[in-house]
Design a protein around this motif. Structure first.
Motif, PDB file in Angstrom:
ATOM      1  N   ILE A  37       0.818  -1.231   0.000  1.00  0.00           N
ATOM      2  CA  ILE A  37       0.000   0.000   0.000  1.00  0.00           C
ATOM      3  C   ILE A  37       0.848   1.276   0.000  1.00  0.00           C
ATOM      4  O   ILE A  37       0.317   2.374   0.165  1.00  0.00           O
ATOM      5  CB  ILE A  37      -0.988   0.036   1.202  1.00  0.00           C
ATOM      6  N   SER A  38       2.161   1.139  -0.188  1.00  0.00           N
ATOM      7  CA  SER A  38       3.063   2.293   0.022  1.00  0.00           C
ATOM      8  C   SER A  38       2.801   3.467  -0.931  1.00  0.00           C
ATOM      9  O   SER A  38       3.151   4.598  -0.626  1.00  0.00           O
ATOM     10  CB  SER A  38       4.517   1.845  -0.115  1.00  0.00           C
TER      11      SER A  38
ATOM     12  N   LEU B 206      -7.319   0.125  -1.413  1.00  0.00           N
ATOM     13  CA  LEU B 206      -7.240  -0.719  -2.609  1.00  0.00           C
ATOM     14  C   LEU B 206      -8.617  -1.324  -2.896  1.00  0.00           C
ATOM     15  O   LEU B 206      -9.388  -1.580  -1.970  1.00  0.00           O
ATOM     16  CB  LEU B 206      -6.226  -1.852  -2.402  1.00  0.00           C
ATOM     17  N   GLY B 207      -8.904  -1.559  -4.177  1.00  0.00           N
ATOM     18  CA  GLY B 207     -10.166  -2.203  -4.548  1.00  0.00           C
ATOM     19  C   GLY B 207     -10.046  -3.717  -4.399  1.00  0.00           C
ATOM     20  O   GLY B 207     -10.126  -4.254  -3.293  1.00  0.00           O
TER      21      GLY B 207
ATOM     22  N   LEU C  86      -5.177  -7.723   5.381  1.00  0.00           N
ATOM     23  CA  LEU C  86      -5.468  -7.122   4.072  1.00  0.00           C
ATOM     24  C   LEU C  86      -6.905  -6.600   3.996  1.00  0.00           C
ATOM     25  O   LEU C  86      -7.182  -5.627   3.288  1.00  0.00           O
ATOM     26  CB  LEU C  86      -5.252  -8.151   2.953  1.00  0.00           C
ATOM     27  N   SER C  87      -7.812  -7.234   4.719  1.00  0.00           N
ATOM     28  CA  SER C  87      -9.229  -6.830   4.648  1.00  0.00           C
ATOM     29  C   SER C  87      -9.427  -5.387   5.110  1.00  0.00           C
ATOM     30  O   SER C  87     -10.405  -4.747   4.726  1.00  0.00           O
ATOM     31  CB  SER C  87     -10.101  -7.775   5.483  1.00  0.00           C
TER      32      SER C  87
ATOM     33  N   GLU D 106     -11.294  -3.343  -0.631  1.00  0.00           N
ATOM     34  CA  GLU D 106     -12.741  -3.536  -0.720  1.00  0.00           C
ATOM     35  C   GLU D 106     -13.040  -5.033  -0.714  1.00  0.00           C
ATOM     36  O   GLU D 106     -13.946  -5.499  -0.044  1.00  0.00           O
ATOM     37  CB  GLU D 106     -13.285  -2.919  -2.021  1.00  0.00           C
ATOM     38  N   GLN D 107     -12.245  -5.779  -1.498  1.00  0.00           N
ATOM     39  CA  GLN D 107     -12.479  -7.224  -1.617  1.00  0.00           C
ATOM     40  C   GLN D 107     -11.145  -7.956  -1.743  1.00  0.00           C
ATOM     41  O   GLN D 107     -10.313  -7.591  -2.578  1.00  0.00           O
ATOM     42  CB  GLN D 107     -13.327  -7.488  -2.863  1.00  0.00           C
ATOM     43  N   VAL D 108     -10.963  -8.957  -0.901  1.00  0.00           N
ATOM     44  CA  VAL D 108      -9.757  -9.798  -1.004  1.00  0.00           C
ATOM     45  C   VAL D 108     -10.175 -11.143  -1.610  1.00  0.00           C
ATOM     46  O   VAL D 108     -11.132 -11.769  -1.147  1.00  0.00           O
ATOM     47  CB  VAL D 108      -9.120 -10.041   0.391  1.00  0.00           C
TER      48      VAL D 108
END
Ligand code: SAH
Length: 227
Positions: A78-79, A88-89, A105-106, A110-112
């Motif tokens: 995410i840097s 992030l999407g 990560l969740s 939006e969706q993992v």
């Protein structure tokens, strides 16, 4: 709060201080890690060690990743973003194991979409995330070399098992200005690779920490006995 809950709070705070000292700088990541109770991912007998900075066994010859590595990989992924929340999407995670990294990560996605090759671990991971009331992670039993949805454009890809080379196909499914964080190497030497997709035909590759992940294996496994 009961006494064990209190104990976990103290050791969790120590773990976060430890991560800061080890060089994790992104407070968004430290915040997410401090919100995910790592002990629930472990068997009762190992729970007292949940906040040590080490990988621990989860059965099926696999481990839960070391907190530092989970923090580092998330920080790298995410840097390029600055705001808080779900920056992030769609995110693809290969090698989700018990779901600890998926839970972290969740907080940022939006969706993992998580893929794991050992069937019972998929059940374990689903149960763990239900317990945490996390509902934006979709677990899929499959081989991370093949079984992910190629029609989706991913805003981040994180792999928790080491291939000898990173699969080129992953780059094609990445949206522009997004990253793949993946350990690459063999059982003697592996390094975290970060691949940033600049545009359709342009990527940037960076090498980071030396790491020790399990190898990324082809095929699926009913019980983990081939790992
Ligand atoms: N992310 C986990 C750690 C996983 S360890 C955590 O948060 O703790 C690495 C995982 O990768 C193992 O569960 C292993 O079974 C899985 N794995 C190895 N090769 C794979 C492949 N080809 N596809 C999907 N998963 C794979």
């Amino acid at each position: 709060m009961n006494s064990s809950g209190f104990t976990f709070r103290r050791v969790k705070e120590e773990m976060i201080e430890n991560l800061l000292e080890m060089g994790i700088k992104d407070f968004r990541v430290l915040d997410a890690i401090s919100q995910v109770p790592r002990h629930i991912f472990l068997d009762e007998a190992l729970r007292s060690r949940a906040y040590e900075n080490r990988s621990l066994t989860i059965g099926y010859k696999q481990t839960i990743s070391q907190p530092y590595i989970v923090a580092k990989m998330t920080e790298l992924l995410i840097s390029h973003t600055k705001s808080r929340g779900k920056v992030l999407g769609n995110v693809l995670e290969l090698g989700s194991g018990c779901g600890y990294q998926s839970a972290v990560l969740s907080y940022f996605s939006e969706q993992v979409f998580a893929v794991e090759r050992i069937k019972p671990l998929i059940h374990k991971a689903r149960e763990n995330l239900v317990e945490l009331k996390i509902n934006n992670v979709l677990f899929k039993y499959g081989d991370g070399f093949l079984d992910w949805d190629k029609n989706i454009s991913y805003d981040g890809i994180l792999c928790a098992a080491a291939p000898r080379q990173y699969p080129q196909e992953l780059v094609e499914s990445l949206s522009n200005d997004s990253k793949i964080v993946i350990p690459v190497g063999d059982n003697k030497f592996q390094q975290l690779n970060v691949i940033t997709k600049i545009s359709k035909n342009e990527i940037k590759e960076e090498l980071h920490d030396e790491v020790a992940f399990v190898p990324m294996l082809s095929g699926t496994s009913i019980d983990g006995n081939d790992s």
